[in-house]
Write a protein that holds these residues in place. Structure first.
Motif, PDB file in Angstrom:
ATOM      1  N   LYS A  85       1.157  -1.206  -0.016  1.00 14.32           N
ATOM      2  CA  LYS A  85      -0.023   0.245   0.261  1.00 14.32           C
ATOM      3  C   LYS A  85       0.797   1.167   0.429  1.00 14.32           C
ATOM      4  O   LYS A  85       1.655   1.684   1.012  1.00 14.32           O
ATOM      5  CB  LYS A  85      -0.794   0.100   1.096  1.00 14.32           C
ATOM      6  N   ARG A  88       0.376   7.287  -2.337  1.00 17.56           N
ATOM      7  CA  ARG A  88      -0.164   8.128  -2.662  1.00 17.56           C
ATOM      8  C   ARG A  88      -2.025   7.528  -2.297  1.00 17.56           C
ATOM      9  O   ARG A  88      -2.798   8.296  -2.895  1.00 17.56           O
ATOM     10  CB  ARG A  88      -0.855   7.425  -4.476  1.00 17.56           C
ATOM     11  N   HIS A 100     -11.701  -2.631  -3.772  1.00 18.60           N
ATOM     12  CA  HIS A 100     -10.349  -2.480  -5.321  1.00 18.60           C
ATOM     13  C   HIS A 100     -10.473  -3.005  -5.505  1.00 18.60           C
ATOM     14  O   HIS A 100     -10.999  -3.977  -6.608  1.00 18.60           O
ATOM     15  CB  HIS A 100      -9.846  -1.139  -4.366  1.00 18.60           C
ATOM     16  N   ALA A 104     -11.382  -5.113  -8.965  1.00 20.81           N
ATOM     17  CA  ALA A 104     -10.350  -5.790  -9.928  1.00 20.81           C
ATOM     18  C   ALA A 104      -9.949  -7.426  -9.650  1.00 20.81           C
ATOM     19  O   ALA A 104      -9.822  -7.822 -11.504  1.00 20.81           O
ATOM     20  CB  ALA A 104      -8.723  -5.255  -8.734  1.00 20.81           C
ATOM     21  N   SER A 159      -2.895  -8.485 -11.629  1.00 20.73           N
ATOM     22  CA  SER A 159      -1.598  -7.455 -11.887  1.00 20.73           C
ATOM     23  C   SER A 159      -2.156  -5.979 -13.255  1.00 20.73           C
ATOM     24  O   SER A 159      -1.853  -5.280 -12.768  1.00 20.73           O
ATOM     25  CB  SER A 159      -0.164  -8.093 -11.760  1.00 20.73           C
ATOM     26  N   GLU A 160      -2.844  -6.806 -13.908  1.00 24.37           N
ATOM     27  CA  GLU A 160      -3.334  -5.755 -14.851  1.00 24.37           C
ATOM     28  C   GLU A 160      -3.990  -5.131 -14.255  1.00 24.37           C
ATOM     29  O   GLU A 160      -4.914  -4.093 -15.202  1.00 24.37           O
ATOM     30  CB  GLU A 160      -3.566  -6.595 -16.308  1.00 24.37           C
ATOM     31  N   GLN A 161      -5.327  -5.291 -13.143  1.00 24.47           N
ATOM     32  CA  GLN A 161      -5.726  -4.354 -12.740  1.00 24.47           C
ATOM     33  C   GLN A 161      -5.978  -3.882 -11.645  1.00 24.47           C
ATOM     34  O   GLN A 161      -7.207  -3.268 -11.546  1.00 24.47           O
ATOM     35  CB  GLN A 161      -7.286  -5.652 -12.747  1.00 24.47           C
ATOM     36  N   THR A 162      -4.669  -3.456 -11.349  1.00 20.03           N
ATOM     37  CA  THR A 162      -4.715  -2.751  -9.599  1.00 20.03           C
ATOM     38  C   THR A 162      -3.368  -1.600 -10.599  1.00 20.03           C
ATOM     39  O   THR A 162      -3.733  -2.033 -11.388  1.00 20.03           O
ATOM     40  CB  THR A 162      -3.882  -3.877  -8.842  1.00 20.03           C
ATOM     41  N   THR A 163      -3.279  -0.763  -9.403  1.00 21.41           N
ATOM     42  CA  THR A 163      -1.852   0.119 -10.089  1.00 21.41           C
ATOM     43  C   THR A 163      -0.950  -0.601  -9.288  1.00 21.41           C
ATOM     44  O   THR A 163      -0.468  -1.341  -8.149  1.00 21.41           O
ATOM     45  CB  THR A 163      -2.425   1.633  -9.724  1.00 21.41           C
ATOM     46  N   ASP A 164       0.223   0.865  -9.094  1.00 21.77           N
ATOM     47  CA  ASP A 164       1.276   0.741  -8.595  1.00 21.77           C
ATOM     48  C   ASP A 164       1.493   0.480  -7.122  1.00 21.77           C
ATOM     49  O   ASP A 164       2.078   0.627  -6.450  1.00 21.77           O
ATOM     50  CB  ASP A 164       2.848   1.356  -8.906  1.00 21.77           C
ATOM     51  N   ASP A 165       0.509   1.311  -6.560  1.00 20.65           N
ATOM     52  CA  ASP A 165       0.465   1.806  -5.336  1.00 20.65           C
ATOM     53  C   ASP A 165      -0.364   0.690  -4.586  1.00 20.65           C
ATOM     54  O   ASP A 165      -0.350   0.601  -2.977  1.00 20.65           O
ATOM     55  CB  ASP A 165      -0.233   3.032  -4.984  1.00 20.65           C
ATOM     56  N   ALA A 167       0.050  -2.742  -5.503  1.00 21.99           N
ATOM     57  CA  ALA A 167       0.448  -3.781  -6.497  1.00 21.99           C
ATOM     58  C   ALA A 167       1.303  -5.401  -5.454  1.00 21.99           C
ATOM     59  O   ALA A 167       1.195  -5.196  -4.299  1.00 21.99           O
ATOM     60  CB  ALA A 167       2.907  -3.488  -6.630  1.00 21.99           C
TER      61      ALA A 167
END
Length: 301
Positions: A85, A88, A100, A104, A159-165, A167
């Motif tokens: 987490k 951001r 989320h 996802a 992983s394609e449906q989430t963000t870097d924050d 991950a």
């Protein structure tokens, strides 16, 4: 005059009827009619007819099943996910994080399992909710699926449906019979930044670790509670940081006591709050069937 007298007599009769013991409870209000007939729902027979599963289910679910066995056969795989987490999203609440991941997983087309009942809920379980404003490096989440999916494929699609924050750090398969992560949680590791030089922080940490007990009262709860903060700290270390020092600690987080890093900082530095807190990991109890059986019978403490 006769009519008025008769009217008075009629009114008096009605008022006396309202106040009569047979028609009221003594307060002037009429008694409610009660139904002494037993509920018809209690007399309805409960169906015990076993459920025959479809042919697509595995061989272990081929025979007639009860309702509980049907739920067990619907769930085919349980995957434990470690995720971070970032900065951001540190002010995103735990419920929003849950939503989320649910969205996802659905966008990724993964066969997410849901609970049974009138309001089905996704079978997603977390080890412990992360307080608002904290960041994390390895949060734990269990995802239950209705069909088996390869771990590499699961990680790629999610992983394609989430963000870097948010991950994904790692994924592993756990047995369906394993306890949920919240029940298996033992310890949590944190890092808290404080505006004090390392020398001063090390001195106060040494005093804290040398104490046999350190009573702490949490006054921010609805009902203040006092617990031994020293007994809830497994280890505590100091390392330098650009803004002062970082306190690295392992705190008890089981069902008996849940210590918080803010409590440790306040105990060491009264009136000071950490500028940043990161949960670096959690420690879960491994499944031990023999010990669990003894605990269930009350023979092991």
């Amino acid at each position: 005059m006769n009519s008025s007298a008769s009217g008075a007599t009629t009114l008096g009769t009605r008022s006396s009827l309202r106040r009569s013991p047979s028609c009221s409870n003594g307060s002037g209000r009429p008694l409610r009619k009660t139904n002494s007939t037993p509920s018809s729902r209690a007399s309805l027979p409960v169906s015990s007819t076993p459920i025959r599963p479809p042919k697509s289910w595995p061989a272990r679910c081929s025979g007639p099943l009860s309702a509980r066995d049907t739920i067990a056969c619907v769930t085919q795989q349980r995957i434990r996910v470690w995720f971070r987490k970032g900065e951001r999203v540190r002010f995103i609440s735990h419920l929003d994080i849950l939503r989320h991941w649910e969205r996802a997983i659905r966008r990724a087309g993964l066969p997410l399992a849901y609970s049974q009942g009138f309001t089905p809920h996704p079978k997603i379980a977390f080890a412990a909710p992360l307080p608002l404003g904290f960041t994390a490096e390895a949060e734990v989440m269990d995802v239950t699926l209705t069909e088996r999916v390869d771990l590499a494929e699961f990680r790629r699609r999610l992983s394609e449906q989430t963000t870097d924050d948010l991950a994904i750090v790692d994924v592993r398969e756990v047995p369906l019979s394993a306890p949920p992560p919240q029940a298996a949680l033992l310890w949590a590791d944190y890092e808290a930044e404080v505006p004090f030089p390392p020398e001063e922080a090390e001195r106060r940490v040494a005093e804290f670790l040398a104490a046999d007990a350190w009573p702490y009262t949490d006054t921010k709860r609805e009902r203040p509670r006092t617990y031994d903060l020293r007994g809830a700290v497994a280890w505590l270390a100091v390392r330098p940081a650009p803004s002062g020092s970082v306190l690295a600690m392992r705190l008890q987080a089981d069902q008996d006591v849940t210590a918080r890093p803010e409590h440790v900082v306040e105990a060491l530095f009264p009136g000071v709050s950490p500028s940043r807190v990161t949960r670096t990991g959690v420690v879960l109890r491994e499944a031990m069937p023999a010990i669990d059986a003894w605990r269930a019978k009350g023979r092991f403490q």
